[in-house]
Every structure is written in structure tokens, then in C-alpha cells.
Design a protein around this motif. Structure first.
Motif, PDB file in Angstrom:
ATOM      1  N   GLY A 172      28.571  41.522  34.979  1.00 30.79           N
ATOM      2  CA  GLY A 172      28.883  42.944  35.065  1.00 30.79           C
ATOM      3  C   GLY A 172      30.315  43.231  35.487  1.00 30.79           C
ATOM      4  N   LYS A 173      31.178  42.206  35.494  1.00 26.95           N
ATOM      5  CA  LYS A 173      32.583  42.391  35.877  1.00 26.95           C
ATOM      6  C   LYS A 173      33.286  43.367  34.939  1.00 26.95           C
ATOM      7  CE  LYS A 173      33.837  37.918  37.944  1.00 26.95           C
ATOM      8  NZ  LYS A 173      34.694  36.724  37.745  1.00 26.95           N
ATOM      9  N   SER A 174      34.250  44.085  35.471  1.00 32.98           N
ATOM     10  CA  SER A 174      35.058  45.005  34.670  1.00 32.98           C
ATOM     11  C   SER A 174      36.211  44.253  34.018  1.00 32.98           C
ATOM     12  CB  SER A 174      35.627  46.115  35.554  1.00 32.98           C
ATOM     13  OG  SER A 174      36.569  45.582  36.476  1.00 32.98           O
ATOM     14  N   MET A 175      36.810  44.889  32.998  1.00 38.08           N
ATOM     15  CA  MET A 175      37.980  44.299  32.359  1.00 38.08           C
ATOM     16  C   MET A 175      39.129  44.148  33.348  1.00 38.08           C
ATOM     17  SD  MET A 175      37.659  43.277  29.315  1.00 38.08           S
ATOM     18  CE  MET A 175      35.994  42.782  29.690  1.00 38.08           C
ATOM     19  N   ALA A 176      39.236  45.107  34.270  1.00 37.79           N
ATOM     20  CA  ALA A 176      40.303  45.040  35.270  1.00 37.79           C
ATOM     21  C   ALA A 176      40.158  43.790  36.138  1.00 37.79           C
ATOM     22  CB  ALA A 176      40.280  46.285  36.135  1.00 37.79           C
ATOM     23  N   THR A 177      38.933  43.414  36.441  1.00 33.54           N
ATOM     24  CA  THR A 177      38.699  42.222  37.258  1.00 33.54           C
ATOM     25  C   THR A 177      39.099  40.969  36.495  1.00 33.54           C
ATOM     26  OG1 THR A 177      36.876  43.321  38.401  1.00 33.54           O
ATOM     27  CG2 THR A 177      36.972  40.914  38.544  1.00 33.54           C
ATOM     28  N   TYR A 178      38.719  40.902  35.220  1.00 34.44           N
ATOM     29  CA  TYR A 178      39.120  39.743  34.401  1.00 34.44           C
ATOM     30  C   TYR A 178      40.647  39.659  34.305  1.00 34.44           C
ATOM     31  CZ  TYR A 178      34.360  38.843  32.717  1.00 34.44           C
ATOM     32  OH  TYR A 178      33.029  38.519  32.632  1.00 34.44           O
ATOM     33  N   ALA A 179      41.285  40.793  34.073  1.00 32.75           N
ATOM     34  CA  ALA A 179      42.741  40.807  33.951  1.00 32.75           C
ATOM     35  C   ALA A 179      43.394  40.360  35.259  1.00 32.75           C
ATOM     36  CB  ALA A 179      43.214  42.207  33.568  1.00 32.75           C
ATOM     37  N   GLU A 180      42.842  40.803  36.370  1.00 28.13           N
ATOM     38  CA  GLU A 180      43.386  40.407  37.665  1.00 28.13           C
ATOM     39  C   GLU A 180      43.278  38.895  37.863  1.00 28.13           C
ATOM     40  OE1 GLU A 180      42.717  41.404  42.435  1.00 28.13           O
ATOM     41  OE2 GLU A 180      41.576  42.485  40.892  1.00 28.13           O
ATOM     42  N   GLU A 181      42.163  38.309  37.448  1.00 28.63           N
ATOM     43  CA  GLU A 181      41.992  36.863  37.570  1.00 28.63           C
ATOM     44  C   GLU A 181      42.989  36.112  36.694  1.00 28.63           C
ATOM     45  OE1 GLU A 181      37.958  35.648  36.972  1.00 28.63           O
ATOM     46  OE2 GLU A 181      37.165  37.132  38.368  1.00 28.63           O
ATOM     47  N   LEU A 182      43.373  36.724  35.578  1.00 31.06           N
ATOM     48  CA  LEU A 182      44.349  36.116  34.674  1.00 31.06           C
ATOM     49  C   LEU A 182      45.789  36.461  35.060  1.00 31.06           C
ATOM     50  CD1 LEU A 182      42.446  36.822  31.332  1.00 31.06           C
ATOM     51  CD2 LEU A 182      42.837  34.566  32.340  1.00 31.06           C
ATOM     52  N   GLU A 183      45.929  37.318  36.069  1.00 31.58           N
ATOM     53  CA  GLU A 183      47.247  37.748  36.570  1.00 31.58           C
ATOM     54  C   GLU A 183      48.056  38.485  35.511  1.00 31.58           C
ATOM     55  OE1 GLU A 183      48.823  34.018  38.053  1.00 31.58           O
ATOM     56  OE2 GLU A 183      48.008  34.435  40.049  1.00 31.58           O
ATOM     57  N   ILE A 184      47.357  39.340  34.748  1.00 32.34           N
ATOM     58  CA  ILE A 184      48.013  40.205  33.770  1.00 32.34           C
ATOM     59  C   ILE A 184      47.375  41.590  33.873  1.00 32.34           C
ATOM     60  CG2 ILE A 184      48.597  38.345  32.158  1.00 32.34           C
ATOM     61  CD1 ILE A 184      46.142  39.100  30.519  1.00 32.34           C
ATOM     62  N   THR A 185      47.939  42.557  33.164  1.00 36.27           N
ATOM     63  CA  THR A 185      47.367  43.907  33.184  1.00 36.27           C
ATOM     64  C   THR A 185      46.229  44.001  32.166  1.00 36.27           C
ATOM     65  OG1 THR A 185      48.833  44.756  31.451  1.00 36.27           O
ATOM     66  CG2 THR A 185      49.640  44.850  33.746  1.00 36.27           C
ATOM     67  N   THR A 187      45.879  46.204  29.961  1.00 40.02           N
ATOM     68  CA  THR A 187      46.488  46.562  28.679  1.00 40.02           C
ATOM     69  C   THR A 187      46.979  45.328  27.937  1.00 40.02           C
ATOM     70  OG1 THR A 187      47.192  48.720  29.543  1.00 40.02           O
ATOM     71  CG2 THR A 187      48.306  47.918  27.575  1.00 40.02           C
ATOM     72  N   HIS A 188      47.618  44.419  28.675  1.00 40.10           N
ATOM     73  CA  HIS A 188      48.119  43.196  28.038  1.00 40.10           C
ATOM     74  C   HIS A 188      46.956  42.308  27.582  1.00 40.10           C
ATOM     75  CE1 HIS A 188      50.919  40.137  26.908  1.00 40.10           C
ATOM     76  NE2 HIS A 188      50.481  39.266  27.805  1.00 40.10           N
ATOM     77  N   LEU A 189      45.895  42.250  28.371  1.00 38.64           N
ATOM     78  CA  LEU A 189      44.727  41.468  27.979  1.00 38.64           C
ATOM     79  C   LEU A 189      44.137  41.997  26.679  1.00 38.64           C
ATOM     80  CD1 LEU A 189      42.584  39.316  28.466  1.00 38.64           C
ATOM     81  CD2 LEU A 189      41.401  40.915  29.984  1.00 38.64           C
ATOM     82  N   THR A 190      44.012  43.303  26.586  1.00 35.93           N
ATOM     83  CA  THR A 190      43.497  43.907  25.356  1.00 35.93           C
ATOM     84  C   THR A 190      44.408  43.603  24.175  1.00 35.93           C
ATOM     85  OG1 THR A 190      42.319  45.687  26.482  1.00 35.93           O
ATOM     86  CG2 THR A 190      43.008  46.112  24.216  1.00 35.93           C
ATOM     87  N   ARG A 191      45.722  43.653  24.399  1.00 34.39           N
ATOM     88  CA  ARG A 191      46.686  43.423  23.317  1.00 34.39           C
ATOM     89  C   ARG A 191      46.588  41.997  22.783  1.00 34.39           C
ATOM     90  NH1 ARG A 191      51.145  44.079  26.075  1.00 34.39           N
ATOM     91  NH2 ARG A 191      51.078  46.343  25.863  1.00 34.39           N
ATOM     92  N   VAL A 192      46.553  41.002  23.676  1.00 37.36           N
ATOM     93  CA  VAL A 192      46.551  39.615  23.201  1.00 37.36           C
ATOM     94  C   VAL A 192      45.206  39.251  22.571  1.00 37.36           C
ATOM     95  CG1 VAL A 192      48.352  38.840  24.785  1.00 37.36           C
ATOM     96  CG2 VAL A 192      45.944  38.706  25.506  1.00 37.36           C
ATOM     97  N   CYS A 193      44.120  39.851  23.063  1.00 34.02           N
ATOM     98  CA  CYS A 193      42.819  39.589  22.449  1.00 34.02           C
ATOM     99  C   CYS A 193      42.761  40.151  21.030  1.00 34.02           C
ATOM    100  CB  CYS A 193      41.694  40.182  23.297  1.00 34.02           C
ATOM    101  SG  CYS A 193      41.345  39.256  24.810  1.00 34.02           S
ATOM    102  N   ARG A 194      43.295  41.354  20.856  1.00 35.80           N
ATOM    103  CA  ARG A 194      43.315  41.934  19.513  1.00 35.80           C
ATOM    104  C   ARG A 194      44.197  41.106  18.581  1.00 35.80           C
ATOM    105  NH1 ARG A 194      44.685  46.859  20.723  1.00 35.80           N
ATOM    106  NH2 ARG A 194      42.643  47.856  20.591  1.00 35.80           N
ATOM    107  N   GLN A 195      45.305  40.591  19.111  1.00 36.04           N
ATOM    108  CA  GLN A 195      46.232  39.795  18.315  1.00 36.04           C
ATOM    109  C   GLN A 195      45.609  38.466  17.893  1.00 36.04           C
ATOM    110  OE1 GLN A 195      50.012  39.005  20.299  1.00 36.04           O
ATOM    111  NE2 GLN A 195      50.239  37.060  19.242  1.00 36.04           N
ATOM    112  N   CYS A 196      44.906  37.792  18.786  1.00 37.21           N
ATOM    113  CA  CYS A 196      44.406  36.435  18.520  1.00 37.21           C
ATOM    114  C   CYS A 196      42.974  36.398  18.003  1.00 37.21           C
ATOM    115  CB  CYS A 196      44.501  35.583  19.785  1.00 37.21           C
ATOM    116  SG  CYS A 196      46.181  35.355  20.405  1.00 37.21           S
ATOM    117  N   ALA A 197      42.145  37.324  18.500  1.00 35.71           N
ATOM    118  CA  ALA A 197      40.722  37.289  18.166  1.00 35.71           C
ATOM    119  C   ALA A 197      40.308  38.379  17.190  1.00 35.71           C
ATOM    120  CB  ALA A 197      39.881  37.400  19.437  1.00 35.71           C
ATOM    121  N   GLY A 198      41.184  39.368  16.983  1.00 41.88           N
ATOM    122  CA  GLY A 198      40.809  40.486  16.124  1.00 41.88           C
ATOM    123  C   GLY A 198      39.859  41.448  16.793  1.00 41.88           C
TER     124      GLY A 198
END
Length: 260
Positions: A172-185, A187-198
Motif C-alpha cells: 500500500g506504499k505511495s509513489m512518493a514513498t517509492y521515489a523517496e527510497e530511490l532518492e528522486i522526485t 515526477t522524475h520516477l514517473t518520467r523514467v518509467c514512461r520512458q523505459c517501460a511505456g
């Protein structure tokens, strides 16, 4: 799953194409041998095309999805994650151009199917031996192919995110929590996922929850409340709204329709 199994692609989707099309992970190793047609796969967070004479390996616990049309033909080898067969620990896609290598792998699949059809004595031992030969074929082809191309920074982020999803998508984690664990925003997480995974990061998470929910509702007798808790929903009512939104039916209705 305790036994080594061999299926056609059509057998893999009995009950709905969502079983391969939606992003998910498996508790067993999956080896695909595509012999005809084209499509797309999402392999450990990276989307790419595939065609005839492609061998695709997905270790247990790695994210995977596959989109293909009716013209695609292939076979799938399912191997339990119990150490009986030595296998690579990373995903791999091979475009097999050598005719002898193609014939060798096709022959191994023929032998696997023959063992299952004839159900001869020492079946389990024979299946393990043949699956080990498939693994040797795979690892030899990987050695021949040489080093993997270097991944970009975006691809590395998406693969790390995929690994986090494999472990935590039920939390049930939020996207913000995942992004924080990856040390990115986010918005950037969404951008790279769309770029690489579609897909956006939220889409990737959503597909995994949908897939798991369908599996648990259609293949288990777990109470709906327990499934909701297991998938990180705050309440059964929230899970029911999720089911209505994505499946067009309540959890109970979905379960009943699948048992007809």
C-alpha cells in the motif's frame, strides 16, 4: 507449483489474456521460446520487442508482462524455484539466429513434451534433466552473446523501482514513498518509467495489484477481507471499489463468474 511444466502460449492464458498482458511476478522461473510472430515484452522494467526465434528468460520474482497477437506461437517452460535446476539470476532475451541452436532448443522442448505425454517411469527425474539441458543451452547462448549492453541511468532507476515493487507492491506504499527510497522526485520516477517501460510508475504498481487480485479471487478460497488486507487496502470497501473500477465487478461477482 511443484512440478516442471510445459505449456503453449495459449495454454498460459486460459481464463484471460490478462495473465500475461498485465505486469506481474511469478514464484517460479519462466523460459519462453517464441517460434512465430511478433509482440512486446516488459522485462524487469524495460519494454522491448520480440520476434520469432527469441528465447526469453524470467527468473522467479522479476517483473514481467507480454503483449502479443494471435499470430504469435511459442512454448513456455515453467521451473519451480527450488534449486533443482541451475539458472541465471537475471532476466535475459536472446535473438537466436543460428539454425543449429534453434533446432537444439526445439528438440529439447519436443523431448519435454514427450515425457509429459507418455508419463514414463522416472518422469520427474527426466524432466529435471531436460530442464537442466535447457538451462545449459541458455547459459551457453548467453556466453556466446557476450556482455550485456550498458544500461542508461534511467534504465537503472526503473530496474531498481521494479525490484522495490517486487518486494513491496502489496504494502500500500505511495509513489512518493517509492521515489523517496530511490532518492528522486515522484515526477522524475514517473518520467523514467514512461520512458523505459511505456507506463507510469503508478500504472506499473496498479497493474501488479490488479493481477494479484485477480489471481487470488479466481484461484483461491481466501476471504475477500483477507485478500484486501494482503494487498494493502485499508478496508474491504476500498478493495471492492478498486475491483469495480478495474474489473467492472465486485470481488464476489468476479469470483463467482470465474467458477462457472
Amino acid at each position: 507449483m511443484n512440478a516442471i511444466q510445459v505449456h503453449t502460449l495459449s495454454q498460459m492464458t486460459v481464463g484471460g489474456s490478462w495473465q500475461l498482458e498485465q505486469l506481474h511476478l511469478r514464484d517460479h522461473h519462466l523460459f519462453l521460446w517464441i517460434t512465430r510472430g511478433q509482440g512486446r515484452i516488459l522485462l524487469h522494467g524495460l519494454r522491448r520487442g520480440f520476434g520469432a526465434h527469441n528465447a526469453i528468460f524470467v527468473p522467479a520474482g522479476k517483473l514481467f508482462a507480454m503483449e502479443y497477437g494471435r499470430q504469435v506461437q511459442g512454448q513456455a517452460l515453467l521451473i519451480p524455484d527450488d534449486g533443482r535446476v541451475i539458472l541465471p539470476d537475471r532476466t535475459h532475451q536472446l535473438r537466436v539466429q543460428d539454425g543449429l541452436a534453434q533446432a537444439e532448443l526445439t528438440g529439447l522442448f519436443d523431448d519435454l513434451r514427450r515425457e509429459l505425454t507418455e508419463a514414463r517411469p522416472l518422469l520427474a527425474e527426466a524432466m529435471t534433466a531436460l530442464a537442466s539441458m535447457v538451462s545449459i543451452w541458455l547459459r551457453r547462448q548467453m556466453l556466446s552473446a557476450g556482455a550485456q549492453p550498458r544500461t542508461s541511468a534511467a534504465e537503472r532507476i526503473v530496474r531498481r523501482f521494479s525490484d522495490l515493487l517486487s518486494d513491496d507492491f502489496r504494502s500500500g506504499k505511495s509513489m512518493a514513498t517509492y521515489a523517496e527510497e530511490l532518492e528522486i522526485t515522484p515526477t522524475h520516477l514517473t518520467r523514467v518509467c514512461r520512458q523505459c517501460a511505456g507506463l507510469t510508475a503508478a500504472d506499473m504498481l496498479n497493474q501488479m495489484v490488479q493481477h494479484e487480485a485477480r489471481v487470488l479471487l479466481t484461484r483461491s478460497d481466501l476471504p475477500v477481507q483477507d485478500i484486501a488486507d494482503y494487498l494493502g487496502f485499508g478496508s474491504a470497501a476500498y478493495f471492492s471499489r478498486f475491483s469495480q473500477q478495474h474489473f467492472g465487478a465486485s470481488p464476489t461477482q468476479l469470483r463467482k463468474s470465474s467458477s462457472r
